[in-house]
Design a protein around this motif. Structure first.
Motif, short mmCIF file in Angstrom:
data_model
loop_
_atom_site.label_atom_id
_atom_site.label_comp_id
_atom_site.label_asym_id
_atom_site.label_seq_id
_atom_site.Cartn_x
_atom_site.Cartn_y
_atom_site.Cartn_z
N LEU A 35 -73.96 -38.47 -3.15
CA LEU A 35 -73.21 -39.01 -4.29
C LEU A 35 -71.72 -39.06 -4.00
O LEU A 35 -71.05 -40.06 -4.29
N LYS A 36 -71.20 -38.00 -3.37
CA LYS A 36 -69.77 -37.98 -3.03
C LYS A 36 -69.44 -39.12 -2.07
O LYS A 36 -68.46 -39.84 -2.26
N ASP A 37 -70.28 -39.26 -1.03
CA ASP A 37 -70.02 -40.29 -0.03
C ASP A 37 -70.14 -41.68 -0.64
O ASP A 37 -69.33 -42.57 -0.35
N THR A 42 -67.66 -46.77 -2.41
CA THR A 42 -67.61 -47.88 -3.36
C THR A 42 -66.36 -47.87 -4.23
O THR A 42 -65.81 -48.91 -4.52
N TYR A 43 -65.92 -46.69 -4.64
CA TYR A 43 -64.78 -46.63 -5.56
C TYR A 43 -63.51 -46.23 -4.86
O TYR A 43 -62.46 -46.14 -5.48
N ILE A 97 -56.09 -40.45 3.97
CA ILE A 97 -55.88 -39.99 5.35
C ILE A 97 -56.57 -38.65 5.57
O ILE A 97 -57.21 -38.41 6.60
N LYS A 98 -56.49 -37.78 4.56
CA LYS A 98 -57.18 -36.48 4.70
C LYS A 98 -58.69 -36.68 4.81
O LYS A 98 -59.37 -35.97 5.55
N LYS A 99 -59.21 -37.65 4.08
CA LYS A 99 -60.64 -37.95 4.15
C LYS A 99 -61.03 -38.41 5.56
O LYS A 99 -62.07 -38.03 6.09
N VAL A 100 -60.17 -39.24 6.15
CA VAL A 100 -60.41 -39.71 7.53
C VAL A 100 -60.44 -38.50 8.47
O VAL A 100 -61.38 -38.32 9.25
N GLY A 167 -74.93 -40.39 6.84
CA GLY A 167 -74.72 -41.61 7.61
C GLY A 167 -73.64 -42.50 7.01
O GLY A 167 -73.49 -43.65 7.42
N LEU A 168 -72.90 -41.99 6.06
CA LEU A 168 -71.86 -42.80 5.40
C LEU A 168 -70.44 -42.44 5.83
O LEU A 168 -69.51 -43.21 5.62
#
Ligand SMILES: Nc1ncnc2c1ncn2[C@@H]1O[C@H](COP(=O)(O)OP(=O)(O)O)[C@@H](O)[C@H]1O
Ligand SMILES: [Mg+2]
Length: 206
Positions: A35-37, A42-43, A97-100, A167-168
């Motif tokens: 759900l998080k991914d 998408t958002y 950027i932190k997510k990356v 896989g996301l």
């Protein structure tokens, strides 16, 4: 949540019941990750819109590597960070950027067996800011490298190793890097390890 139920069950409970609780917890974690991914995928840009500011990427990277150090150590993996010698200032969305950074670092941890090591490095070059995440993990076949940025793709070896992934992650990384006009390069050898490089162009070259 469910871990509370497991704790309440305590020590003196049937192995079968404990096993059921453990499975339920694992499945729930997988669902939450999905759900998080999905929401990031998408958002992502709706939520990030208008959050761009100039910031030194070293600070963001130090924060992420610090957060993930415990899980690396828990898996007997050594992880070190080499910040850039000069501040790596970039106009960016810090959360993106932190997510990356986090996705690449958690992949390195996830796909590196115990005893391995991970080197994370940031370089402030003339025309780009370069992030490098280098691991001594399971590596990838050349044909697999072409697919890892596809949504839901997970290599057979990765699937065998852990069910935790969706896989996301790399699809999200690709998208967020695109939004910052950057690009990603991967070099990898099976059973030797992988190096992921993210190149962020400096404003002057945009
Ligand atoms: N550091 C790495 N070493 C080896 N394989 C990797 C690495 N990072 C990603 N991969 C491969 O790319 C696939 C996709 O990665 P990702 O999109 O982050 O999904 P997930 O980690 O949820 O499986 C992984 O399942 C794995 O097969
Ligand atoms: Mg991942």
């Amino acid at each position: 949540t469910l871990t509370v139920i497991r704790d309440i069950l305590g020590e003196n409970v049937d192995d079968r019941v404990r096993d059921m609780a453990d499975r339920a917890i694992k499945r729930t974690d997988e669902m939450i990750n999905l759900l998080k991914d999905l929401s990031d995928l998408t958002y992502g840009d709706l939520r990030h819109a208008g959050n761009f500011k100039q910031i030194d990427l070293n600070g963001l990277l130090t924060e992420v590597v610090g957060d993930e150090l415990i899980s690396a150590q828990a898996r007997q993996i050594e992880m070190d960070l080499t910040p850039s010698k000069t501040p790596a200032k970039m106009v960016c969305d810090p959360e993106a950027i932190k997510k990356v950074f986090r996705n690449l670092v958690t992949n390195a941890i996830r796909y590196t067996p115990a005893g391995g090591s991970i080197h994370v490095k940031l370089e402030n070059l003339a025309t780009e800011i370069l992030l490098e995440v280098c691991d001594t993990g399971i590596g990838l076949e050349p044909e697999e490298i072409q697919q890892i940025f596809n949504e839901f793709y997970r290599s057979p070896t990765a699937k065998k190793l852990t069910s935790a992934g969706t896989g996301l992650g790399l699809a999200i990384v690709q998208r967020l890097v695109d939004e910052h006009h950057g690009f990603i390069t991967v070099s990898s050898q099976v059973n030797q390890g992988s190096t992921f490089q993210v190149h962020f162009p400096k404003e002057s070259v945009l």
